[in-house]
Scaffold this active site. Sequence first.
Site, PDB file in Angstrom:
ATOM      1  N   TYR A  17     -33.706  28.861 -26.269  1.00 19.56           N
ATOM      2  CA  TYR A  17     -32.510  28.812 -26.836  1.00 19.56           C
ATOM      3  C   TYR A  17     -32.364  27.659 -27.830  1.00 19.56           C
ATOM      4  O   TYR A  17     -33.336  26.825 -27.785  1.00 19.56           O
ATOM      5  CB  TYR A  17     -31.368  28.269 -25.596  1.00 19.56           C
ATOM      6  CG  TYR A  17     -31.574  26.859 -24.985  1.00 19.56           C
ATOM      7  CD1 TYR A  17     -31.064  25.775 -25.529  1.00 19.56           C
ATOM      8  CD2 TYR A  17     -32.529  26.703 -23.771  1.00 19.56           C
ATOM      9  CE1 TYR A  17     -31.298  24.695 -25.007  1.00 19.56           C
ATOM     10  CE2 TYR A  17     -32.672  25.469 -23.399  1.00 19.56           C
ATOM     11  CZ  TYR A  17     -32.139  24.339 -24.121  1.00 19.56           C
ATOM     12  OH  TYR A  17     -32.530  23.195 -23.555  1.00 19.56           O
ATOM     13  N   PHE A  21     -28.706  19.942 -31.223  1.00 25.01           N
ATOM     14  CA  PHE A  21     -28.524  18.815 -29.974  1.00 25.01           C
ATOM     15  C   PHE A  21     -29.595  19.100 -29.003  1.00 25.01           C
ATOM     16  O   PHE A  21     -30.010  18.108 -28.242  1.00 25.01           O
ATOM     17  CB  PHE A  21     -27.263  18.663 -29.305  1.00 25.01           C
ATOM     18  CG  PHE A  21     -26.791  19.713 -28.774  1.00 25.01           C
ATOM     19  CD1 PHE A  21     -26.833  20.255 -27.486  1.00 25.01           C
ATOM     20  CD2 PHE A  21     -25.619  20.680 -29.590  1.00 25.01           C
ATOM     21  CE1 PHE A  21     -26.314  21.395 -26.948  1.00 25.01           C
ATOM     22  CE2 PHE A  21     -25.040  21.733 -28.809  1.00 25.01           C
ATOM     23  CZ  PHE A  21     -25.471  22.155 -27.576  1.00 25.01           C
ATOM     24  N   ASP A  22     -30.084  20.331 -29.050  1.00 23.70           N
ATOM     25  CA  ASP A  22     -31.188  20.618 -27.960  1.00 23.70           C
ATOM     26  C   ASP A  22     -31.840  22.152 -28.354  1.00 23.70           C
ATOM     27  O   ASP A  22     -31.125  22.920 -28.954  1.00 23.70           O
ATOM     28  CB  ASP A  22     -30.673  20.816 -26.719  1.00 23.70           C
ATOM     29  CG  ASP A  22     -31.738  20.634 -25.603  1.00 23.70           C
ATOM     30  OD1 ASP A  22     -32.568  20.630 -25.828  1.00 23.70           O
ATOM     31  OD2 ASP A  22     -31.235  20.962 -24.376  1.00 23.70           O
ATOM     32  N   ILE A  28     -23.958  25.401 -17.703  1.00 22.49           N
ATOM     33  CA  ILE A  28     -22.518  25.512 -18.180  1.00 22.49           C
ATOM     34  C   ILE A  28     -21.871  26.802 -17.811  1.00 22.49           C
ATOM     35  O   ILE A  28     -22.710  27.873 -17.815  1.00 22.49           O
ATOM     36  CB  ILE A  28     -22.390  25.138 -19.625  1.00 22.49           C
ATOM     37  CG1 ILE A  28     -22.920  26.034 -20.344  1.00 22.49           C
ATOM     38  CG2 ILE A  28     -22.462  23.556 -19.992  1.00 22.49           C
ATOM     39  CD1 ILE A  28     -22.901  25.869 -22.030  1.00 22.49           C
ATOM     40  N   TYR A  37     -19.012  21.722 -21.835  1.00 27.24           N
ATOM     41  CA  TYR A  37     -18.827  20.315 -21.299  1.00 27.24           C
ATOM     42  C   TYR A  37     -17.365  19.614 -21.186  1.00 27.24           C
ATOM     43  O   TYR A  37     -17.463  18.373 -20.767  1.00 27.24           O
ATOM     44  CB  TYR A  37     -19.851  19.352 -21.798  1.00 27.24           C
ATOM     45  CG  TYR A  37     -21.234  19.916 -21.768  1.00 27.24           C
ATOM     46  CD1 TYR A  37     -21.931  19.528 -20.752  1.00 27.24           C
ATOM     47  CD2 TYR A  37     -21.879  20.583 -22.807  1.00 27.24           C
ATOM     48  CE1 TYR A  37     -23.288  19.993 -20.570  1.00 27.24           C
ATOM     49  CE2 TYR A  37     -23.243  20.979 -22.680  1.00 27.24           C
ATOM     50  CZ  TYR A  37     -23.761  20.556 -21.543  1.00 27.24           C
ATOM     51  OH  TYR A  37     -25.103  21.135 -21.368  1.00 27.24           O
ATOM     52  N   PHE A  58     -24.766  28.677 -29.076  1.00 26.67           N
ATOM     53  CA  PHE A  58     -26.326  28.707 -28.404  1.00 26.67           C
ATOM     54  C   PHE A  58     -26.786  30.209 -29.140  1.00 26.67           C
ATOM     55  O   PHE A  58     -26.287  31.026 -28.985  1.00 26.67           O
ATOM     56  CB  PHE A  58     -26.017  28.799 -26.958  1.00 26.67           C
ATOM     57  CG  PHE A  58     -25.994  27.470 -26.303  1.00 26.67           C
ATOM     58  CD1 PHE A  58     -27.202  26.554 -26.188  1.00 26.67           C
ATOM     59  CD2 PHE A  58     -24.640  26.943 -26.094  1.00 26.67           C
ATOM     60  CE1 PHE A  58     -26.867  25.311 -25.616  1.00 26.67           C
ATOM     61  CE2 PHE A  58     -24.687  25.831 -25.541  1.00 26.67           C
ATOM     62  CZ  PHE A  58     -25.495  24.947 -25.119  1.00 26.67           C
TER      63      PHE A  58
END
Length: 420
Positions: A42, A53-54, A73, A99, A116
């Site tokens: 991902y 961010f990731d 999530i 979140y 995502f």
Amino acid sequence: MNIPEGYTDISKKKDGGVLKKILQPGTSDEKPNHGATVSVHYVGTLNADGTKFDSSRDRCAHFEFVLGKGQVIKGWDIGVATMKKGEKADFIIKAEYAYGNAGSPPKIPGGATLNFEVELFEWSGEDVSPEKDGTIRRETIEPGEALTNPNETSTCHVHLVGRHEGRVFMDQEISFILGEGAEHKLPEGVDKALRRFTKGEKSTITIKGTRYTYGSNPPEEFNLPANAELQFTIFLKDFDKVPATWEMCPGDKIKHAKDAKERGTKFLSEGKVKLALSKYKRMEEILEYEKSGDPEEKKERDALLLAAYLNISLVFSKLNEQLKCVQYCDKALELSARNVKALYRKGTATLTMNEPEAAQKVFEEILEIEPDNKAAQQQILACKHKVKEFEQKAKKQFKGMFEKMSKNEEENQPSASTSA
């Protein structure tokens, strides 16, 4: 609500909380079910400005999680459940499915909508095997009623479809007592898995290996190879609730233990030793921690528990699991220290494990109780004979070793022509 081109609202409420766009179609029609362990790559970015961010790709390692268990999530549980193997998709997930207002500082602000890009590589079912070794895995198709699991001796009403490599070899609706699936030609893995099912649940289980499949002797009519990997789609329609052990009064425990003993004796007489073992173990489970203060109930409990231990030791002896046989003989002897049957079975198992000196001591204990016990006398002679065999074998080994050492010493001695 404006949905970006190419995206579909996949949220159950159709509130735009989770939008999906397929970037790369999957390679099959199968999708992971609730409880499956999925493996994905991902890349996560903020929808507002595209800030990354990731990313699992940056770490060069797939990310794994159990689907539908709240390990990720909410939007992920919803989104990945719609994917096929090999599929790559983009998801737009609103804060309430991500979140929330708190965010995940410092990288994800409160109330953030996230993007995502997810690629699904593979998955495996939830591991429900007793040893957690992957031999029984479950994928839930339809969840059942929470906290409604059958227990040992519950009568389960099920519909089962059994497959091997896609071929259906069983499709039937049956009712059977949990723990006695073999009576209906079900592998032990089905019995073990059903303990984790809930009322109304429909799941597919995959059974591998030798212990919980049909092993080396599958039923002939199913035309299966030895140790075949099996898949069963099971719908647990209903079951008859049996009280848990802690819910039973002493009298009920004694009744259930007697019923289990009767079933175990029936199976043992029919040569169904594994089914017999399950019933005798059920007796142990019911009675082991029962501490009734009533003298009559305690007496009956002790007699039944002693019978359970003796019968379990007998079954383990028949299964050639001699160490377990000895362990249950010892349990019987804790209840009845001079029990000749337990001593004899322990001595026989110990001798079978090639420990004749220890076995002889056990048989000698029997003669202290019953001096004329001819079976024990014969076994003592067998033990002495076995000890003598070991001694003769050891002498031969040591003799050969010393002869070899002597020969090596002679070969290493300097000859007369080379001496100083």
